[in-house]
Design a protein around this motif. Structure first.
Motif, PDB file in Angstrom:
ATOM      1  N   PHE A  93       0.819  -1.210   0.000  1.00 33.54           N
ATOM      2  CA  PHE A  93       0.000   0.000   0.000  1.00 33.54           C
ATOM      3  C   PHE A  93       0.857   1.266   0.000  1.00 33.54           C
ATOM      4  CE2 PHE A  93      -4.392  -1.401   1.831  1.00 33.54           C
ATOM      5  CZ  PHE A  93      -4.551  -2.234   0.732  1.00 33.54           C
ATOM      6  N   GLY A  94       2.045   1.184   0.602  1.00 32.02           N
ATOM      7  CA  GLY A  94       2.902   2.360   0.702  1.00 32.02           C
ATOM      8  C   GLY A  94       3.377   2.895  -0.634  1.00 32.02           C
ATOM      9  N   SER A  95       3.331   2.076  -1.661  1.00 34.48           N
ATOM     10  CA  SER A  95       3.817   2.507  -2.978  1.00 34.48           C
ATOM     11  C   SER A  95       2.688   2.921  -3.918  1.00 34.48           C
ATOM     12  CB  SER A  95       4.622   1.381  -3.633  1.00 34.48           C
ATOM     13  OG  SER A  95       3.781   0.257  -3.888  1.00 34.48           O
ATOM     14  N   ILE A  96       1.456   2.803  -3.478  1.00 36.76           N
ATOM     15  CA  ILE A  96       0.308   3.119  -4.345  1.00 36.76           C
ATOM     16  C   ILE A  96      -0.033   4.605  -4.239  1.00 36.76           C
ATOM     17  CG2 ILE A  96      -2.129   2.668  -4.788  1.00 36.76           C
ATOM     18  CD1 ILE A  96      -1.690  -0.160  -3.684  1.00 36.76           C
ATOM     19  N   GLN A  97       0.006   5.299  -5.367  1.00 41.24           N
ATOM     20  CA  GLN A  97      -0.244   6.741  -5.395  1.00 41.24           C
ATOM     21  C   GLN A  97      -1.451   7.124  -6.243  1.00 41.24           C
ATOM     22  OE1 GLN A  97       1.594   8.776  -3.461  1.00 41.24           O
ATOM     23  NE2 GLN A  97       2.673   6.933  -2.753  1.00 41.24           N
ATOM     24  N   SER A  98      -2.070   6.170  -6.917  1.00 46.80           N
ATOM     25  CA  SER A  98      -3.190   6.502  -7.794  1.00 46.80           C
ATOM     26  C   SER A  98      -4.127   5.306  -7.917  1.00 46.80           C
ATOM     27  CB  SER A  98      -2.689   6.902  -9.182  1.00 46.80           C
ATOM     28  OG  SER A  98      -2.100   5.779  -9.842  1.00 46.80           O
ATOM     29  N   VAL A  99      -5.308   5.577  -8.453  1.00 44.27           N
ATOM     30  CA  VAL A  99      -6.276   4.503  -8.684  1.00 44.27           C
ATOM     31  C   VAL A  99      -5.725   3.525  -9.717  1.00 44.27           C
ATOM     32  CG1 VAL A  99      -8.595   3.961  -9.530  1.00 44.27           C
ATOM     33  CG2 VAL A  99      -8.234   5.971  -8.082  1.00 44.27           C
ATOM     34  N   ALA A 100      -5.051   4.039 -10.718  1.00 40.31           N
ATOM     35  CA  ALA A 100      -4.484   3.180 -11.759  1.00 40.31           C
ATOM     36  C   ALA A 100      -3.454   2.214 -11.170  1.00 40.31           C
ATOM     37  CB  ALA A 100      -3.846   4.040 -12.845  1.00 40.31           C
ATOM     38  N   GLU A 101      -2.621   2.722 -10.252  1.00 35.48           N
ATOM     39  CA  GLU A 101      -1.631   1.855  -9.613  1.00 35.48           C
ATOM     40  C   GLU A 101      -2.315   0.808  -8.730  1.00 35.48           C
ATOM     41  OE1 GLU A 101       1.175   4.229  -7.524  1.00 35.48           O
ATOM     42  OE2 GLU A 101       1.983   5.176  -9.322  1.00 35.48           O
ATOM     43  N   PHE A 102      -3.382   1.204  -8.091  1.00 35.73           N
ATOM     44  CA  PHE A 102      -4.122   0.248  -7.267  1.00 35.73           C
ATOM     45  C   PHE A 102      -4.676  -0.873  -8.140  1.00 35.73           C
ATOM     46  CE2 PHE A 102      -8.214  -1.210  -5.558  1.00 35.73           C
ATOM     47  CZ  PHE A 102      -7.826  -1.665  -4.309  1.00 35.73           C
ATOM     48  N   ARG A 103      -5.297  -0.519  -9.252  1.00 36.91           N
ATOM     49  CA  ARG A 103      -5.859  -1.523 -10.151  1.00 36.91           C
ATOM     50  C   ARG A 103      -4.778  -2.450 -10.697  1.00 36.91           C
ATOM     51  NH1 ARG A 103      -9.633   2.510 -13.764  1.00 36.91           N
ATOM     52  NH2 ARG A 103     -11.502   2.500 -12.431  1.00 36.91           N
ATOM     53  N   HIS A 104      -3.634  -1.895 -11.000  1.00 34.87           N
ATOM     54  CA  HIS A 104      -2.557  -2.679 -11.591  1.00 34.87           C
ATOM     55  C   HIS A 104      -1.929  -3.642 -10.579  1.00 34.87           C
ATOM     56  CE1 HIS A 104       0.782  -3.667 -14.232  1.00 34.87           C
ATOM     57  NE2 HIS A 104       1.615  -3.409 -13.234  1.00 34.87           N
ATOM     58  N   SER A 105      -1.813  -3.200  -9.323  1.00 32.85           N
ATOM     59  CA  SER A 105      -1.076  -3.995  -8.339  1.00 32.85           C
ATOM     60  C   SER A 105      -1.960  -4.912  -7.497  1.00 32.85           C
ATOM     61  CB  SER A 105      -0.290  -3.074  -7.399  1.00 32.85           C
ATOM     62  OG  SER A 105      -1.182  -2.249  -6.654  1.00 32.85           O
ATOM     63  N   GLN A 106      -3.276  -4.639  -7.463  1.00 37.64           N
ATOM     64  CA  GLN A 106      -4.159  -5.416  -6.604  1.00 37.64           C
ATOM     65  C   GLN A 106      -5.109  -6.263  -7.443  1.00 37.64           C
ATOM     66  OE1 GLN A 106      -3.547  -5.124  -3.224  1.00 37.64           O
ATOM     67  NE2 GLN A 106      -1.923  -3.757  -3.973  1.00 37.64           N
ATOM     68  N   PRO A 107      -4.918  -7.567  -7.473  1.00 37.89           N
ATOM     69  CA  PRO A 107      -5.809  -8.429  -8.260  1.00 37.89           C
ATOM     70  C   PRO A 107      -7.188  -8.524  -7.613  1.00 37.89           C
ATOM     71  CG  PRO A 107      -4.317  -9.766  -6.946  1.00 37.89           C
ATOM     72  CD  PRO A 107      -3.862  -8.338  -6.783  1.00 37.89           C
ATOM     73  N   LEU A 108      -8.160  -8.935  -8.397  1.00 36.42           N
ATOM     74  CA  LEU A 108      -9.486  -9.193  -7.830  1.00 36.42           C
ATOM     75  C   LEU A 108      -9.368 -10.271  -6.753  1.00 36.42           C
ATOM     76  CD1 LEU A 108     -11.705  -9.224 -11.055  1.00 36.42           C
ATOM     77  CD2 LEU A 108     -11.482  -7.392  -9.370  1.00 36.42           C
ATOM     78  N   SER A 109     -10.136 -10.127  -5.692  1.00 28.64           N
ATOM     79  CA  SER A 109      -9.965 -11.025  -4.552  1.00 28.64           C
ATOM     80  C   SER A 109     -11.301 -11.590  -4.096  1.00 28.64           C
ATOM     81  CB  SER A 109      -9.297 -10.278  -3.389  1.00 28.64           C
ATOM     82  OG  SER A 109     -10.064  -9.143  -3.021  1.00 28.64           O
ATOM     83  N   ARG A 110     -11.207 -12.675  -3.348  1.00 22.98           N
ATOM     84  CA  ARG A 110     -12.364 -13.307  -2.723  1.00 22.98           C
ATOM     85  C   ARG A 110     -12.086 -13.410  -1.226  1.00 22.98           C
ATOM     86  NH1 ARG A 110     -15.705 -15.588  -6.472  1.00 22.98           N
ATOM     87  NH2 ARG A 110     -16.657 -16.917  -4.886  1.00 22.98           N
ATOM     88  N   TYR A 111     -13.095 -13.899  -0.496  1.00 27.14           N
ATOM     89  CA  TYR A 111     -12.937 -13.901   0.955  1.00 27.14           C
ATOM     90  C   TYR A 111     -11.732 -14.722   1.406  1.00 27.14           C
ATOM     91  CZ  TYR A 111     -13.778 -14.372   5.924  1.00 27.14           C
ATOM     92  OH  TYR A 111     -13.620 -14.354   7.279  1.00 27.14           O
ATOM     93  N   GLN A 112     -11.435 -15.795   0.722  1.00 24.70           N
ATOM     94  CA  GLN A 112     -10.305 -16.628   1.148  1.00 24.70           C
ATOM     95  C   GLN A 112      -8.977 -15.868   1.109  1.00 24.70           C
ATOM     96  OE1 GLN A 112     -12.545 -17.552  -1.188  1.00 24.70           O
ATOM     97  NE2 GLN A 112     -11.571 -18.482  -2.996  1.00 24.70           N
ATOM     98  N   ASP A 113      -8.913 -14.803   0.307  1.00 25.30           N
ATOM     99  CA  ASP A 113      -7.702 -13.986   0.281  1.00 25.30           C
ATOM    100  C   ASP A 113      -7.532 -13.191   1.573  1.00 25.30           C
ATOM    101  OD1 ASP A 113      -6.894 -14.612  -2.464  1.00 25.30           O
ATOM    102  OD2 ASP A 113      -8.685 -13.493  -3.045  1.00 25.30           O
ATOM    103  N   TYR A 114      -8.628 -12.968   2.280  1.00 25.96           N
ATOM    104  CA  TYR A 114      -8.579 -12.198   3.531  1.00 25.96           C
ATOM    105  C   TYR A 114      -8.597 -13.093   4.763  1.00 25.96           C
ATOM    106  CZ  TYR A 114      -9.922  -8.597   0.210  1.00 25.96           C
ATOM    107  OH  TYR A 114      -9.950  -7.759  -0.874  1.00 25.96           O
TER     108      TYR A 114
END
Length: 356
Positions: A99-120
């Motif tokens: 999270f410390g390297s994310i500065q924009s929505v585009a970076e968030f979309r690029h670095s964070q894959p779609l997730s399901r509950y098992q990921d949490y």
């Protein structure tokens, strides 16, 4: 100089007294000219009135904020997302997901894959093990249990900020909008709130596990808005609790609202009413709580103290029940709000009982 100061203080005190007296007079007039629930006293009706006014004012501020945010929804959402990323970047989840390297929505979309509950799930397990800041920068107040309608129930950390946002952006805004569009809705008539006291669990470290939907434990400050007396919330079995909700709701000929977290609960309530109305009417007529109810003796005694015989109301109810169940709600509660009837109930679930 002292004489002048004394005059100023005297005038200020007189002005303040007149202001307070004028405000009190307005409150007394408005309370006295409003339609009350049968169980209200002057004290509880005034408290109800002040609660309504507080909610309307709070909702007005929240609604203005909502309108402002809605002018650019995309920007509002982007700002909120980045605010949450920044706030939670030092949590275990935030560190693991950069999270410390994310500065924009585009970076968030690029670095964070779609997730399901098992990921949490691993982070929820950490919270249960005692690491309360594994997922959120704020300590959770509880692990909320989802309904499980799409499969197995899940646990979600719920913080004070989440509850605050839900209240301000949801409940307060809804209250204000209903007040502005349907001012007759905001009366001093009580609500028959159909909800149940949860059976809370705890983690080994004492964190609550249970529902985050509205429940008696989260509504203690507004019990005066409901027909059900507070001692009844000590009943832990739903059939008995529902019976008491219906009993005190039926006692109130000026009931204003029927409310529930789920439309299915209201459907169940009316099916129960159809089956058990003779018992309920007898309790109202005699002022004695049904002895067959399986509830603790201490709770029974406290509820019994809230009851008194009302033969006239019992006769009216019996007459309406014997006429059948079409349009029943509007016949036994003529002042019931049509707004929340429609809002909280599904017409297709209540085809013969409910009239919209």
């Amino acid at each position: 100089m002292f004489s002048l100061l004394r005059k100023i203080v005297k005038r200020t005190l007189i002005g303040s007294a007149l202001g307070v007296g004028g405000t009190a007079a307005v409150v007394i007039y408005n309370v006295g000219s409003s339609k009350w629930s049968d169980s209200h006293t002057w004290g509880s009706a005034t408290k109800h009135y002040l609660t309504n006014k507080f909610m309307v004012c709070l909702g007005f501020v929240s609604f203005r904020q909502l309108v402002k945010q809605s002018k650019d929804v995309r920007q509002t959402q982007a700002e909120f997302l980045l605010e949450q990323i920044t706030k939670n970047k030092h949590t275990q989840y935030g560190r693991d997901h950069n999270f410390g390297s994310i500065q924009s929505v585009a970076e968030f979309r690029h670095s964070q894959p779609l997730s399901r509950y098992q990921d949490y799930q691993p982070y929820v397990d950490m919270i249960q093990a005692g690491d309360l800041l594994a997922m959120t920068a704020d300590k959770p107040l509880q692990l909320a249990v989802t309904s499980g309608t799409s499969g197995q129930s899940s646990l979600l950390p719920t913080t004070a900020d989440i509850f605050k946002r839900f209240f301000l952006s949801g409940i307060a805004v809804l209250f204000q909008r209903l007040h502005e569009t349907q001012p007759e809705w905001v009366t001093l008539q009580k609500s028959m709130k159909l909800f149940y006291t949860p059976r809370w669990r705890h983690t080994a470290h004492g964190l609550l596990i249970g529902p985050n939907s509205s429940n008696p434990d989260s509504a203690k400050r507004i019990y005066h808005l409901y027909t059900t007396p507070p001692p009844a919330y000590g009943i832990m079995t739903e059939p008995e609790a529902l019976y008491i909700h219906l009993l005190f709701g039926l006692m109130d000929s000026n009931l204003g609202i029927i409310e529930s977290n789920f439309a299915s609960t209201i459907y169940t309530a009316f099916k129960t009413l159809e089956k058990r109305w003779p018992e309920l009417v007898k309790d109202i007529e005699t002022g004695v709580l049904n002895p067959d109810l399986d509830i603790p003796d201490d709770v029974r005694d406290e509820i019994q103290r809230e009851m008194k015989p009302n033969a006239e109301r019992a006769r009216e109810l019996k007459k309406q029940f014997e006429l059948g169940f079409d349009n029943l709600a509007q016949r036994i509660w003529p002042s019931l709000s049509p707004v929340l009837d429609h809002l909280l109930c599904c017409a297709h679930l209540l085809p013969n009982i409910w009239s919209l």
